[in-house]
Design a protein around this motif. Sequence first.
Motif, PDB file in Angstrom:
ATOM      1  N   LEU A  90      22.066  54.858  37.599  1.00  0.00           N
ATOM      2  CA  LEU A  90      22.629  53.940  38.893  1.00  0.00           C
ATOM      3  C   LEU A  90      22.423  52.511  38.797  1.00  0.00           C
ATOM      4  CD1 LEU A  90      22.224  56.420  41.899  1.00  0.00           C
ATOM      5  CD2 LEU A  90      24.237  56.146  40.568  1.00  0.00           C
ATOM      6  N   PRO A  91      23.340  51.822  39.002  1.00  0.00           N
ATOM      7  CA  PRO A  91      23.323  50.192  39.178  1.00  0.00           C
ATOM      8  C   PRO A  91      22.149  49.956  40.233  1.00  0.00           C
ATOM      9  CG  PRO A  91      25.466  50.663  39.289  1.00  0.00           C
ATOM     10  CD  PRO A  91      24.715  52.331  39.278  1.00  0.00           C
ATOM     11  N   THR A  98      31.269  50.175  29.032  1.00  0.00           N
ATOM     12  CA  THR A  98      31.520  51.582  29.634  1.00  0.00           C
ATOM     13  C   THR A  98      31.685  51.562  31.226  1.00  0.00           C
ATOM     14  OG1 THR A  98      29.311  51.717  30.059  1.00  0.00           O
ATOM     15  CG2 THR A  98      29.989  52.656  28.091  1.00  0.00           C
ATOM     16  N   THR A  99      32.165  52.453  31.978  1.00  0.00           N
ATOM     17  CA  THR A  99      32.460  52.441  33.258  1.00  0.00           C
ATOM     18  C   THR A  99      30.935  52.035  33.977  1.00  0.00           C
ATOM     19  OG1 THR A  99      33.968  54.346  32.879  1.00  0.00           O
ATOM     20  CG2 THR A  99      33.046  53.859  35.217  1.00  0.00           C
ATOM     21  N   GLU A 100      30.158  52.707  33.416  1.00  0.00           N
ATOM     22  CA  GLU A 100      28.445  52.555  33.912  1.00  0.00           C
ATOM     23  C   GLU A 100      28.323  50.851  33.710  1.00  0.00           C
ATOM     24  OE1 GLU A 100      24.386  53.381  32.530  1.00  0.00           O
ATOM     25  OE2 GLU A 100      25.146  55.215  33.612  1.00  0.00           O
ATOM     26  N   GLY A 101      28.230  50.446  32.509  1.00  0.00           N
ATOM     27  CA  GLY A 101      28.314  49.045  32.172  1.00  0.00           C
ATOM     28  C   GLY A 101      29.048  48.184  32.858  1.00  0.00           C
ATOM     29  N   ALA A 152      30.421  48.735  36.076  1.00  0.00           N
ATOM     30  CA  ALA A 152      29.711  48.680  37.360  1.00  0.00           C
ATOM     31  C   ALA A 152      28.388  47.736  37.528  1.00  0.00           C
ATOM     32  CB  ALA A 152      29.376  50.088  37.926  1.00  0.00           C
ATOM     33  N   ARG A 153      27.526  47.798  36.310  1.00  0.00           N
ATOM     34  CA  ARG A 153      26.254  47.096  36.297  1.00  0.00           C
ATOM     35  C   ARG A 153      26.754  45.692  36.416  1.00  0.00           C
ATOM     36  NH1 ARG A 153      21.812  45.829  38.418  1.00  0.00           N
ATOM     37  NH2 ARG A 153      20.690  44.886  36.656  1.00  0.00           N
TER      38      ARG A 153
END
Length: 60
Positions: free
Chosen positions: A2-3, A34-37, A39-40
Motif C-alpha cells: 500500500l502507498p 503499474t497501477t500501484e506505481g 498510486a504511489r
Amino acid sequence: MLPTPPAAPGSARPAAVVNAEIRELWRDPRVRLTTEGRARYELLVVEWAAAMREEIVEAA
C-alpha cells in the motif's frame, strides 16, 4: 504494498527528498507505471507540493 500516506502538516519531508523518490520511482518516462506505481506517484506529488509550500512559507 500500500502507498505510504504523506506526512502530517509541519512534519513533511524536504521537497528534494520527495523529488528524489519520485525520480527513483519513475526512472524512464517512456515506461508506464503499474497501477500501484501510479498510486504511489500521485501521493508523492501531493507530498512534494505540500513540502514546497512549507519551504516557501519558511523562507518568507
